[in-house]
Design an enzyme around this catalytic site. Structure first.
Site, PDB file in Angstrom:
ATOM      1  N   TYR A 170       0.853  -1.182   0.000  1.00 40.95           N
ATOM      2  CA  TYR A 170       0.000   0.000   0.000  1.00 40.95           C
ATOM      3  C   TYR A 170       0.896   1.242   0.000  1.00 40.95           C
ATOM      4  O   TYR A 170       1.933   1.239  -0.643  1.00 40.95           O
ATOM      5  CB  TYR A 170      -0.980  -0.048   1.185  1.00 40.95           C
ATOM      6  CG  TYR A 170      -2.214   0.794   0.896  1.00 40.95           C
ATOM      7  CD1 TYR A 170      -3.022   0.500  -0.205  1.00 40.95           C
ATOM      8  CD2 TYR A 170      -2.530   1.890   1.661  1.00 40.95           C
ATOM      9  CE1 TYR A 170      -4.127   1.281  -0.512  1.00 40.95           C
ATOM     10  CE2 TYR A 170      -3.639   2.684   1.363  1.00 40.95           C
ATOM     11  CZ  TYR A 170      -4.423   2.368   0.275  1.00 40.95           C
ATOM     12  OH  TYR A 170      -5.509   3.146  -0.041  1.00 40.95           O
ATOM     13  N   ARG A 190      -8.961  10.443  -8.332  1.00 43.68           N
ATOM     14  CA  ARG A 190      -8.090  11.149  -7.392  1.00 43.68           C
ATOM     15  C   ARG A 190      -7.315  10.113  -6.592  1.00 43.68           C
ATOM     16  O   ARG A 190      -7.597   9.852  -5.439  1.00 43.68           O
ATOM     17  CB  ARG A 190      -8.930  12.039  -6.477  1.00 43.68           C
ATOM     18  CG  ARG A 190      -8.147  13.134  -5.769  1.00 43.68           C
ATOM     19  CD  ARG A 190      -8.457  13.173  -4.292  1.00 43.68           C
ATOM     20  NE  ARG A 190      -8.047  11.933  -3.634  1.00 43.68           N
ATOM     21  CZ  ARG A 190      -8.225  11.676  -2.343  1.00 43.68           C
ATOM     22  NH1 ARG A 190      -8.819  12.548  -1.569  1.00 43.68           N
ATOM     23  NH2 ARG A 190      -7.829  10.534  -1.809  1.00 43.68           N
ATOM     24  N   LYS A 215      -6.053  -2.069  -0.747  1.00 41.88           N
ATOM     25  CA  LYS A 215      -6.905  -1.824   0.413  1.00 41.88           C
ATOM     26  C   LYS A 215      -7.486  -3.140   0.929  1.00 41.88           C
ATOM     27  O   LYS A 215      -7.505  -3.405   2.141  1.00 41.88           O
ATOM     28  CB  LYS A 215      -8.041  -0.887   0.009  1.00 41.88           C
ATOM     29  CG  LYS A 215      -8.580  -0.036   1.129  1.00 41.88           C
ATOM     30  CD  LYS A 215      -7.777   1.246   1.253  1.00 41.88           C
ATOM     31  CE  LYS A 215      -8.364   2.192   2.243  1.00 41.88           C
ATOM     32  NZ  LYS A 215      -7.674   3.484   2.283  1.00 41.88           N
ATOM     33  N   GLU A 234     -13.545   4.768  -2.541  1.00 38.64           N
ATOM     34  CA  GLU A 234     -12.121   5.015  -2.368  1.00 38.64           C
ATOM     35  C   GLU A 234     -11.586   5.886  -3.504  1.00 38.64           C
ATOM     36  O   GLU A 234     -11.771   5.583  -4.687  1.00 38.64           O
ATOM     37  CB  GLU A 234     -11.351   3.687  -2.343  1.00 38.64           C
ATOM     38  CG  GLU A 234      -9.884   3.824  -2.022  1.00 38.64           C
ATOM     39  CD  GLU A 234      -9.619   4.211  -0.580  1.00 38.64           C
ATOM     40  OE1 GLU A 234      -8.556   4.791  -0.309  1.00 38.64           O
ATOM     41  OE2 GLU A 234     -10.472   3.928   0.281  1.00 38.64           O
ATOM     42  N   ASP A 235     -10.940   6.983  -3.145  1.00 41.77           N
ATOM     43  CA  ASP A 235     -10.228   7.854  -4.086  1.00 41.77           C
ATOM     44  C   ASP A 235     -11.111   8.398  -5.205  1.00 41.77           C
ATOM     45  O   ASP A 235     -10.707   8.449  -6.371  1.00 41.77           O
ATOM     46  CB  ASP A 235      -9.006   7.124  -4.660  1.00 41.77           C
ATOM     47  CG  ASP A 235      -7.869   7.062  -3.654  1.00 41.77           C
ATOM     48  OD1 ASP A 235      -8.065   7.529  -2.520  1.00 41.77           O
ATOM     49  OD2 ASP A 235      -6.796   6.530  -3.979  1.00 41.77           O
ATOM     50  N   ASP A 292     -13.744   6.041   2.897  1.00 39.34           N
ATOM     51  CA  ASP A 292     -12.599   5.984   3.803  1.00 39.34           C
ATOM     52  C   ASP A 292     -11.784   7.269   3.780  1.00 39.34           C
ATOM     53  O   ASP A 292     -11.223   7.669   4.796  1.00 39.34           O
ATOM     54  CB  ASP A 292     -11.712   4.794   3.440  1.00 39.34           C
ATOM     55  CG  ASP A 292     -10.609   4.571   4.454  1.00 39.34           C
ATOM     56  OD1 ASP A 292     -10.917   4.528   5.658  1.00 39.34           O
ATOM     57  OD2 ASP A 292      -9.436   4.461   4.042  1.00 39.34           O
ATOM     58  N   ASP A 293     -11.711   7.947   2.622  1.00 46.03           N
ATOM     59  CA  ASP A 293     -10.944   9.182   2.532  1.00 46.03           C
ATOM     60  C   ASP A 293     -11.555  10.274   3.405  1.00 46.03           C
ATOM     61  O   ASP A 293     -10.842  11.159   3.876  1.00 46.03           O
ATOM     62  CB  ASP A 293     -10.887   9.659   1.074  1.00 46.03           C
ATOM     63  CG  ASP A 293     -10.269   8.628   0.160  1.00 46.03           C
ATOM     64  OD1 ASP A 293      -9.146   8.187   0.455  1.00 46.03           O
ATOM     65  OD2 ASP A 293     -10.905   8.239  -0.832  1.00 46.03           O
ATOM     66  N   ASN A 299      -0.001  11.526   1.441  1.00 44.48           N
ATOM     67  CA  ASN A 299       0.821  10.457   0.912  1.00 44.48           C
ATOM     68  C   ASN A 299       0.616  10.375  -0.596  1.00 44.48           C
ATOM     69  O   ASN A 299      -0.344  10.944  -1.105  1.00 44.48           O
ATOM     70  CB  ASN A 299       0.515   9.116   1.610  1.00 44.48           C
ATOM     71  CG  ASN A 299      -0.944   8.722   1.512  1.00 44.48           C
ATOM     72  OD1 ASN A 299      -1.521   8.669   0.429  1.00 44.48           O
ATOM     73  ND2 ASN A 299      -1.575   8.458   2.646  1.00 44.48           N
TER      74      ASN A 299
END
Length: 543
Positions: free
Chosen positions: A100, A152, A170, A241-242, A264-265, A404
């Site tokens: 990850y 993203r 993930k 996610e993203d 989660d973000d 990150n």
């Protein structure tokens, strides 16, 4: 030929070795080799799983490049899941940065070049009208889906279908960190095109070579997908996610009360950051209600953290308006204030009455925050001047550089400690080595979402949660903070050691399930011992 047992068809011979869920390689016993038709298909010596792991690690550790290590681990994942997860569980400190962040970011950027075999499902904009049919091609009954549209990816922007590395990574952590059986895990990339011109022209790009669909076409595609997940996998948990800011907030609001889902973000990041603040305040002794928090960045992570911090401050006795006033955002245009025009809707809650301020350092000098949190995905923005100013106005400044991969970190751990005279209470989004400064060794730990989301998924699956609530993320933050020991705090660590992650996930999973049972949003009956029930459902990757 397959062997029939009742209605099931058991794989036999070479088919066993080609199934990563069944394959044990040279660890198949003599009895298993006879029963499964493996004689002659394997070398004669029977190895233990520990011996297999050691052999793999010797080879892996000789590879000098992190991306080569990523490819090697991915290859092992494709042929022997139990061994892959055994290695992750036993060496999580070493392996998580490979599977990850930060290495997964580079893997996504070069996804087409390192592609070996498909994992998960790609559902394209050209599949509209057939998504449920396509999902039925998945061979297992999924319990959790991690889905991205690749717009993203980390701090790297629009990577389109190359973003598949994120849901795959993930879900690897869901299994390694919380024991969710890999058979329940389904990574999905929604390929709605990419606006990255270089990718569309890349010979090795694996996705649709078109610009992103938007507006009604995008919304109809997402609606069909979300409905199809529940039709094909009833009750499945879906983690966003993203997704880019302009979709992330509204998709979460649209679906969070309709099915078991979270982002989660937004929510996972919020819980892990709040847990870090709780830990830091154990050192300073100051109450949460007196903290003033300044965010560098005003997207999903910043507003998600701010929302949860506000809820925690209200729980600690502040009025909502007072709590809101303790949280401030700085974006690329400067301090977010009410006088600014054309602010995105998600920023409006934190747009306070205040004169315009054009840069982060000036905002620090004017507002005098006790906490700065970097979620800007712009590397090096916590400059020496920023850190020195935080140290000037605070005895123990709380500094979270959470962006990150590593290239996007607002500062390094060494910079945080050096420019605050060793007084910073520091957490990071990417891993940094211990720092020796003024005779003391500081051990910074990542404010990584992997402390939160695996336990949330574990608890949701264990009880059959029908929704994921803000209360659950608040409980996750408190649970994580309580697991930080005094010895952790003495060395500047605001989170538990990563090798304790399965213990952390079990505790968070128990808290999640307990809330679901108490709130009547669990599909399963409450067991006599919730903690034991959650732990009993954790997959242990041993032969």
């Amino acid at each position: 030929m397959p062997t029939n047992t009742g209605d099931a068809v058991m794989p036999h011979g070479i088919d066993v070795l080609r199934d990563p869920l069944l394959n044990k390689g040279t660890a198949f016993t003599e009895k298993e080799r006879n029963a499964l038709g493996l004689r002659g298909l394997l070398p004669p010596h029977v190895h233990s799983q520990a011996e297999q792991a050691e052999r793999f690690l010797v080879t892996l550790r000789k590879l000098p490049d992190p991306l080569d290590k990523f490819v090697a681990l991915n290859s092992l994942h494709d042929r022997n899941e139990s061994l892959f997860f055994r290695i992750l569980c036993d060496h999580i400190d070493e392996m998580q940065p490979i599977v990850y962040t930060p290495t997964v970011g580079l893997a996504c950027q070069r996804f087409g070049q390192i592609f070996q075999r498909p994992r998960g499902m790609f559902i394209g904009a050209n599949d509209r009208g057939n998504i449920a049919k396509i999902l039925r091609n998945w061979p297992q009954q999924a319990g959790i889906i991690v889905v991205t549209d690749g717009e993203r990816i980390l701090g790297l922007g629009d990577l389109g279908a190359n973003g598949m590395g994120i849901p795959v990574g993930k879900l690897s952590l869901y299994t390694a960190c919380a024991g969710i059986h890999p058979q329940l895990c389904l990574p999905i990339t929604l390929d709605v095109g990419t606006n990255n011109d270089a990718l569309r022209d890349d010979l090795y790009y694996v996705g649709l070579r078109q610009r992103r669909i938007t507006g009604a076409a995008y919304d109809e595609f997402l609606e069909e997908f979300m409905a199809a997940t529940q039709e094909v996998f009833p009750g499945v948990m879906v983690q966003f996610e993203d997704f880019a800011n302009h979709n992330a907030f509204r998709l979460l609001e649209k679906y969070r009360d309709r099915l078991c889902t979270f982002n989660d973000d937004i929510q996972g990041t919020a819980a892990v950051a709040l847990a870090g603040i709780f830990s830091a305040l154990r050192i300073t002794g100051a109450p949460l209600s007196e903290q003033k928090i300044l965010f560098l960045g005003a997207g999903e992570a910043a507003t998600g953290i701010a929302d949860l911090v506000v809820a925690a401050m209200i729980a600690h006795g502040l009025l909502r308006e007072q709590a809101l006033r303790n949280c401030w955002l700085v974006d690329s245009q400067g301090l977010v204030v009410k006088s600014r025009t054309n602010l995105a809707e998600h920023k409006m809650t934190y747009a306070h009455e205040h004169p315009a301020v054009g840069d982060f350092l000036s905002a620090i000098k004017m507002l005098k925050p006790t906490v700065i949190i970097g979620v800007s995905a712009v590397g090096g923005t916590f400059t020496r001047a920023v850190l020195e100013e935080m140290a000037r106005i605070n005895a123990q400044p709380i500094v979270f550089a959470l962006s990150n991969p590593t290239s996007q970190a607002e500062c390094t751990a060494e910079e945080a400690y050096r420019y605050t005279g060793g007084r910073a209470l520091f957490a990071c989004g990417s891993p940094f080595d211990p720092v020796a400064f003024n005779g003391k060794t500081f051990v910074p730990r990542q404010g990584n979402n992997s402390y939160i989301f695996p336990g949330v998924g574990l608890g949701a699956i264990a009880c059959g949660a029908t929704s994921i609530t803000d209360e659950m993320f608040m409980a996750s933050a408190h649970t994580l903070a309580h697991l930080v020991t005094e010895s952790d705090l003495e060395q500047g660590s605001l989170y538990p050691a990563l090798p304790r992650i399965r213990e952390v996930s079990a505790a968070i999973g128990t808290a999640i399930a307990d809330i679901a049972y108490r709130r009547g949003i669990a599909a399963k009956p409450r067991p006599t011992d919730v903690q034991q029930d959650v732990r009993s459902q954790m997959f242990d990757p041993r032969y």
